[in-house]
Design a protein around this motif. Structure first.
Motif, PDB file in Angstrom:
ATOM      1  N   HIS A 107       0.830  -1.213   0.000  1.00 58.28           N
ATOM      2  CA  HIS A 107       0.000   0.000   0.000  1.00 58.28           C
ATOM      3  C   HIS A 107       0.861   1.258   0.000  1.00 58.28           C
ATOM      4  CE1 HIS A 107      -2.689   3.165   1.245  1.00 58.28           C
ATOM      5  NE2 HIS A 107      -2.043   3.288   2.389  1.00 58.28           N
TER       6      HIS A 107
ATOM      7  N   ARG B 189      -8.850   2.055   3.811  1.00 55.85           N
ATOM      8  CA  ARG B 189      -8.353   2.763   2.633  1.00 55.85           C
ATOM      9  C   ARG B 189      -9.505   3.192   1.721  1.00 55.85           C
ATOM     10  NH1 ARG B 189      -4.483   5.334   3.827  1.00 55.85           N
ATOM     11  NH2 ARG B 189      -5.791   5.163   5.684  1.00 55.85           N
TER      12      ARG B 189
ATOM     13  N   TYR C  83      -9.794  -0.839  -3.729  1.00 54.55           N
ATOM     14  CA  TYR C  83      -9.326  -1.661  -2.614  1.00 54.55           C
ATOM     15  C   TYR C  83     -10.394  -2.699  -2.270  1.00 54.55           C
ATOM     16  CZ  TYR C  83      -5.020   0.727  -1.304  1.00 54.55           C
ATOM     17  OH  TYR C  83      -3.727   1.208  -1.273  1.00 54.55           O
TER      18      TYR C  83
END
Length: 354
Positions: free
Chosen positions: A100, A142, A150
């Protein structure tokens, strides 16, 4: 992915392409013109991942990521060493966090292959369950922060590919455990095709809730529909909401069939009557489709196809699993998507019912 046009792939792993099977895959892809890099890299190490990405800087910008890292170190928690805990959690927690942080934030998709173990827990795999729960939380947080693409896929167990298919001991264990439903490779690939789609429309509010998908989950109503007692772990208060499929009120058979409720019970009670069974399945299928469309079951035409009502590959998988669960009939996704009328699909279900 290569069959769908991908020409540049980076597949890092702790061992690299070390087996002959892996080397054959690399060779086959390279021969078709795919630029394929399979470096030896532990992505749970930010230093190693950063160095690997720098070495691949000449490749086109990265537009998607699937994190399939896993390190199993099974042990009862009281007997688990710190090294066992750390190795497994790093493969999920650190790997996901590093990817990430170090990959572009404007990618089309960022998919975390998690597990239902993070939902149910797993005796002997508390480290793995904790790591999977982190992946679920990362995808949700996220997404809530505004990042697109995501998703955390909480998978059950893969029947014909992956670690269980390749390990006889794991296969024997799965024959005696009913905590998850088996998943076929075709189901999994259909999910990836859906969630990797860069044209996937924005998720409806709350978007974070849509970033986590449970695949192959079981619950109390799943067992009771088969006349079985739920296994102990799904009979806990956590799953009380899923104790019964219906709303608890009794209806006559016609009303229940029209509403799609208690279809499994009515189907079993119909015995050998094919005519009654076809009527029950048709009513249940129309009701399920109507609920998905937000219309009345009477508005669904039995002689139109499921595709006429917008059934795609993902929904076809859901229907296939529902058919297998409620009517004990093994109907292929191809049969659902082949252009047969809803009435014909219903008849096929009756024919294949056990």
């Amino acid at each position: 992915m290569t069959r769908r046009g991908a020409k540049n792939l980076i597949i890092p792993s702790r061992s690299g392409a070390s087996t002959q099977a892996a080397k054959d895959v690399v060779s086959d892809l390279v021969s078709t013109g795919v630029r394929f890099v399979a470096p030896k890299c532990d992505v749970s190490s930010a230093t190693e991942l950063s160095a690997m990405l720098e070495a691949c800087a000449s490749m086109p910008p990265i537009k998607g990521c699937i994190n399939a890292t896993m390190a199993l170190q099974d042990a009862i928690f009281d007997n688990m060493t710190h090294a066992q805990w750390t190795q497994t959690t790093r493969s999920k927690v650190h790997a996901s966090w590093n990817l990430h942080n170090l990959l572009p934030h404007d990618m089309d998709f960022f998919i975390l292959l998690s597990s239902l173990s993070g939902i149910y827990g797993s005796v002997g795999q508390s480290n793995y369950a904790a790591g999977c729960a982190f992946q679920d939380a990362l995808a949700r947080s996220r997404t809530d922060a505004g990042f697109r693409g995501y998703f955390s896929l909480d998978l059950g167990w893969m029947r014909n590919i992956g670690v269980i298919a390749e390990n006889a001991d794991f296969q024997r264990h799965r024959q005696h455990v009913a905590d998850m439903q088996p998943i076929e490779d075709s189901d999994f690939l259909a999910l990836l095709e859906h969630y990797c789609d860069p044209e996937l429309p924005p998720r409806k509010s709350p978007a974070a809730a849509a970033s986590q998908l449970l695949v192959g989950a079981v619950h109390p109503a799943y067992f009771r529909a088969r006349g079985e007692n739920p296994i102990s772990f799904v009979d806990r208060p956590l799953f009380a909401t899923f104790a019964f499929a219906g709303n608890g009120t009794k209806k006559n058979s016609a009303a229940a069939a029209d509403d799609g409720e208690d279809a499994a019970f009515l189907f079993a009670r119909a015995g050998g009557s094919s005519k009654s069974r076809r009527a029950i399945v048709l009513a249940a299928l129309k009701a399920k489709l109507a609920r998905a469309l937000g219309v009345q079951a009477s508005d669904v035409d039995s002689y139109r196809t499921l595709m006429d009502y917008g059934v795609d590959s993902l929904m076809a998988i859901e229907l296939r699993n529902w058919i297998r669960r409620d009517f004990h009939a093994v109907v292929a996704v191809f049969d659902i998507m082949s252009g047969n009328s809803i009435a014909t699909v219903s008849e096929l279900i009756v024919q294949k019912a056990g």
